[in-house]
Design an enzyme around this catalytic site. Sequence first.
Site, PDB file in Angstrom:
ATOM      1  N   ASP A 213       0.836  -1.201   0.000  1.00 19.62           N
ATOM      2  CA  ASP A 213       0.000   0.000   0.000  1.00 19.62           C
ATOM      3  C   ASP A 213       0.873   1.254   0.000  1.00 19.62           C
ATOM      4  O   ASP A 213       2.039   1.219   0.374  1.00 19.62           O
ATOM      5  CB  ASP A 213      -0.886   0.010   1.254  1.00 19.62           C
ATOM      6  CG  ASP A 213      -1.984  -1.054   1.198  1.00 19.62           C
ATOM      7  OD1 ASP A 213      -2.261  -1.560   0.092  1.00 19.62           O
ATOM      8  OD2 ASP A 213      -2.553  -1.368   2.257  1.00 19.62           O
ATOM      9  N   TYR A 278       6.060  -8.954   8.303  1.00 16.81           N
ATOM     10  CA  TYR A 278       5.706  -7.542   8.523  1.00 16.81           C
ATOM     11  C   TYR A 278       6.037  -7.130   9.949  1.00 16.81           C
ATOM     12  O   TYR A 278       5.902  -7.925  10.874  1.00 16.81           O
ATOM     13  CB  TYR A 278       4.195  -7.330   8.334  1.00 16.81           C
ATOM     14  CG  TYR A 278       3.685  -7.658   6.972  1.00 16.81           C
ATOM     15  CD1 TYR A 278       3.500  -6.655   6.017  1.00 16.81           C
ATOM     16  CD2 TYR A 278       3.352  -8.969   6.630  1.00 16.81           C
ATOM     17  CE1 TYR A 278       3.002  -6.952   4.752  1.00 16.81           C
ATOM     18  CE2 TYR A 278       2.855  -9.280   5.371  1.00 16.81           C
ATOM     19  CZ  TYR A 278       2.683  -8.269   4.437  1.00 16.81           C
ATOM     20  OH  TYR A 278       2.190  -8.564   3.199  1.00 16.81           O
ATOM     21  N   TYR A 350      -4.304  -9.858   3.721  1.00 14.67           N
ATOM     22  CA  TYR A 350      -4.468  -8.424   3.995  1.00 14.67           C
ATOM     23  C   TYR A 350      -4.156  -8.203   5.478  1.00 14.67           C
ATOM     24  O   TYR A 350      -4.920  -8.633   6.344  1.00 14.67           O
ATOM     25  CB  TYR A 350      -5.891  -7.983   3.679  1.00 14.67           C
ATOM     26  CG  TYR A 350      -6.204  -7.990   2.202  1.00 14.67           C
ATOM     27  CD1 TYR A 350      -5.751  -6.962   1.370  1.00 14.67           C
ATOM     28  CD2 TYR A 350      -6.954  -9.016   1.629  1.00 14.67           C
ATOM     29  CE1 TYR A 350      -6.041  -6.955   0.006  1.00 14.67           C
ATOM     30  CE2 TYR A 350      -7.247  -9.015   0.270  1.00 14.67           C
ATOM     31  CZ  TYR A 350      -6.791  -7.982  -0.536  1.00 14.67           C
ATOM     32  OH  TYR A 350      -7.086  -7.975  -1.866  1.00 14.67           O
TER      33      TYR A 350
END
Length: 388
Positions: A213, A278, A350
């Site tokens: 993103d 992440y 996601y």
Amino acid sequence: MVSLSDLASYPICRRCAGRIFAMVGTGLTNLERGSMLEFSIKCEKNDPEFNFADPQNCEICHGIFDKFSVFLSLVEDKLKEIEYSTFVVGSVFPKEWIELENKIQEAFGAHGESIKKEFNREFGKYITAKTGKEYRKEDPDITIAVNVEYEFVNVSIKSLFIYGKYRKYRRDMPQTRWIHKKDGDSIESIIGEAALRIAGGKNYYLHGSGREDVDVRMLGNGREFVIEVEAPIMRTFDLSILSETVNRSMKGVEIFDLSFVDRKTVKEIKEEKHSKVYDCIIEGDTDIDKLKLEEACTEMNGKNIYQRTPLRVAQRRSDLIRTRKIERMELVAVEGKEAEIVVQAEAGTYIKELISGDSGRTNPSLSSKYGSQLNVKELDVIKICRGE
Ligand SMILES: [Zn+2]
């Protein structure tokens, strides 16, 4: 039954006559074969004066085999300053020429070769002899198309493809240029503008192996990409010039591991599916309960989750429910309303919704396990697990 002498009635040249029997004899050019036919016809008709038509009066080829130097100078005009090493030739012929050739070849047993095939091959040999460039059918740098009737040429220049990996250090930058808004940095524009300055060319396109993103940083071992330069002037140069140009511009993108590749690499990197690690800074409405959050993370560890297409992307993606595995979830630190966690998840997960729950569309989520709403405040990709 047709005899060879019947050939004498057609307005064709030696080369075009020879081409009618291209599949019969080997080791001869069409022109040599035509001279032999001419000799046979002189004997058969007992007419020493018989000759095939001059090429410029030939109704199949109209003398185009004598115009190679004209065609080549047209090609060279278009390729001025363009670097290339391989090429292929194609051609456009008027249908009347082709139809006449087919008619004659069929009358004489259909052992011929098409004029188009001979032209492409012979003009290709001529270009090689004059320029030293290599004729190559597979993936050539340059594709030459000759309109033989109107004597013009069109050349198309194969795009240049450069593979690399990027890191992105900003939280305000998209991967590719906005379609309606050309200004503003993107990873594509930063790498592409630099590539265009070095290679020349008309335009550029970034092909990423997935994307993060706008507000997510891409750190660690970097994301694979291919930058495509359309109609480049240069095809070979020191790639460290490109990486240094990008890296020294201090625009928040760093590129490395560059190499020249083929178009097929674009497909390969787009098809890759790697787990990612992440680093997330998450935020609750009230102070985080460290023990509770630790338990919630442990429960998510190794779990399959069901994710319905998030609301924020629902307009662009079809509405599906996907199963994704959360390979690892670990609490790193807690401070007040915030916590830092590390998540490793299957490709296509996601992450923001994995944390927030997306109003129940992702289940289970860290929020549902924790029992209170949590949201992602900052997100970084810290590793793409490519197994390197
Ligand atoms: Zn001819």
